[in-house]
Design a protein around this motif. Structure first.
Motif, short mmCIF file in Angstrom:
data_model
loop_
_atom_site.label_atom_id
_atom_site.label_comp_id
_atom_site.label_asym_id
_atom_site.label_seq_id
_atom_site.Cartn_x
_atom_site.Cartn_y
_atom_site.Cartn_z
N HIS A 230 -0.07 -0.91 7.22
CA HIS A 230 -0.17 0.53 7.48
C HIS A 230 0.03 1.35 6.21
O HIS A 230 0.32 2.55 6.28
CB HIS A 230 0.85 0.95 8.53
N ILE A 231 -0.14 0.73 5.06
CA ILE A 231 0.19 1.41 3.81
C ILE A 231 -0.70 2.64 3.57
O ILE A 231 -0.24 3.66 3.05
CB ILE A 231 0.13 0.43 2.61
N SER A 232 -1.96 2.57 3.96
CA SER A 232 -2.88 3.67 3.68
C SER A 232 -2.63 4.88 4.56
O SER A 232 -2.96 6.01 4.17
CB SER A 232 -4.34 3.21 3.84
N THR A 233 -2.06 4.67 5.74
CA THR A 233 -1.87 5.77 6.68
C THR A 233 -0.43 6.24 6.78
O THR A 233 -0.18 7.45 6.87
CB THR A 233 -2.35 5.36 8.08
N TYR A 234 0.53 5.32 6.75
CA TYR A 234 1.92 5.70 7.03
C TYR A 234 2.80 5.81 5.79
O TYR A 234 3.87 6.42 5.86
CB TYR A 234 2.55 4.70 7.99
N LEU A 235 2.41 5.21 4.67
CA LEU A 235 3.26 5.27 3.48
C LEU A 235 2.97 6.57 2.73
O LEU A 235 2.14 6.62 1.83
CB LEU A 235 3.05 4.08 2.57
N THR A 236 3.66 7.62 3.13
CA THR A 236 3.49 8.93 2.49
C THR A 236 4.63 9.22 1.52
O THR A 236 4.55 10.19 0.75
CB THR A 236 3.42 10.04 3.54
N GLN A 237 5.69 8.40 1.54
CA GLN A 237 6.79 8.60 0.61
C GLN A 237 6.36 8.16 -0.79
O GLN A 237 5.48 7.33 -0.95
CB GLN A 237 8.02 7.79 1.04
N PRO A 238 7.02 8.72 -1.83
CA PRO A 238 6.69 8.31 -3.20
C PRO A 238 6.89 6.81 -3.41
O PRO A 238 7.87 6.23 -2.91
CB PRO A 238 7.67 9.14 -4.04
N LEU A 239 5.96 6.22 -4.14
CA LEU A 239 5.94 4.78 -4.38
C LEU A 239 5.87 4.52 -5.88
O LEU A 239 5.01 5.06 -6.57
CB LEU A 239 4.73 4.15 -3.69
N LEU A 240 6.77 3.68 -6.39
CA LEU A 240 6.76 3.24 -7.78
C LEU A 240 6.66 1.73 -7.80
O LEU A 240 7.45 1.03 -7.18
CB LEU A 240 8.03 3.69 -8.50
N LEU A 241 5.68 1.22 -8.53
CA LEU A 241 5.46 -0.22 -8.67
C LEU A 241 5.65 -0.60 -10.13
O LEU A 241 4.90 -0.16 -10.99
CB LEU A 241 4.04 -0.58 -8.21
N ILE A 242 6.67 -1.42 -10.40
CA ILE A 242 6.97 -1.85 -11.76
C ILE A 242 6.58 -3.32 -11.90
O ILE A 242 7.00 -4.16 -11.09
CB ILE A 242 8.47 -1.67 -12.08
#
Length: 299
Positions: A230-242
């Motif tokens: 559901h990442i495209s629809t429900y993940l609206t919080q800021p995301l940082l990928l290191i």
């Protein structure tokens, strides 16, 4: 300052280490971060290292052992169940909200390796997590399924037979996360597995609660898991990928970044491999600096 704590996950008692900022004042309200360990890891390894570093930057940070693993309760032992591990993250957030010195509106999550995939999966439907970051993220389901879905069918058949055998009273079967001894490493061993041996099976980070084993019958649960559902629809919080530029798992961070439609950043650490990001000071320092800015701006 580190405190050993326990918290409830339904009927299970979960074991954790709570890291408190320098100059901690219980009358203050602090932002807090849940740190989620890799598959096969425990709270005393990289999750604890990142928690300690984040506490040094002014955050309350909680590292914990997954249910069925480490010092946390749960039977059968050494089960790797992605659904349970996502629920572990929610339970850790539950615990943080009960602490009077934690601002429940400023809770974030940080996951390393498979813990990164679990953290992203949890955040998609856990609105109390206001920002999520990963280090060397892996989607464990995608990793175990591989590129040829048909090739997983014999494994699933074997899992089915093993479950039947155990139902009839046979002993459990276990797999190793990484090569268990140096003798198991040869010219065909991947860089990731070589590094995993060095980290988990030598004095570098070996811990008695990290046994390097998981139940064979975990595989049907692992292969059914997808961190990005559901990442495209429900993940609206800021995301940082290191992720390190030399990590052979970099494609997972790139995929998470491509699929997310919310605020996002892909941060490259030049020269680092997947497991370099676990504990090598040069690379962890860069990650912590970026995490401090990210969580400082979003919590």
């Amino acid at each position: 300052m580190k405190k050993s704590i326990t918290f409830k996950n339904d009927q299970l008692n979960m074991a954790g280490d709570l890291y408190l900022p320098v100059g901690f004042d219980e009358s203050n309200n602090y932002p807090a971060i849940v740190t989620v360990h890799p598959g096969g890891g425990v709270k005393e390894q990289t999750a604890g290292l990142y928690a300690q570093n984040l506490a040094n930057q002014g955050f309350v940070a909680l590292a914990f052992d997954a249910s069925h693993q480490g010092e946390s309760e749960g039977e059968p032992r050494l089960l790797e169940d992605p659904a349970a591990r996502v629920e572990d993250v929610r339970a850790a957030v539950d615990y943080l909200t009960t602490l009077p010195f934690v601002d429940e509106e400023r809770i974030g999550a940080l996951g390393i390796c498979a813990g990164g995939g679990y953290s992203v999966a949890a955040t998609q439907t856990e609105r109390r997590i206001k920002a999520v970051a990963t280090v060397s993220a892996v989607d464990i389901g995608a990793m175990f399924r591989g590129e040829d879905p048909a090739a997983t069918l014999p494994t699933l058949e074997a899992v089915a037979k093993q479950r039947t055998a155990e139902a009839m009273g046979k002993e459990s079967m276990f797999l190793n996360w990484a090569p268990h001894s140096l003798e198991e490493i040869n010219e065909n061993t991947s860089v990731l597995m070589r590094e995993a041996y060095d980290y988990y099976r030598t004095s570098r980070a070996q811990h008695p609660h990290s046994t390097n084993q998981f139940l064979f019958k975990s595989l049907d649960k692992i292969m059914a898991f997808q961190a990005t559902t559901h990442i495209s629809t429900y993940l609206t919080q800021p995301l940082l990928l290191i992720v390190g530029t030399e990590a052979d798992t970099r494609s997972y961070s790139e995929q998470f970044y491509a699929l997310s439609n919310g605020p996002k950043e892909l941060f490259w650490v030049e020269g680092a491999t997947h497991i370099d990001m676990y504990d090598i000071p040069e690379y962890v320092g860069q990650a912590v600096s970026k995490l401090t800015t990210f969580f400082g701006e979003n919590l």
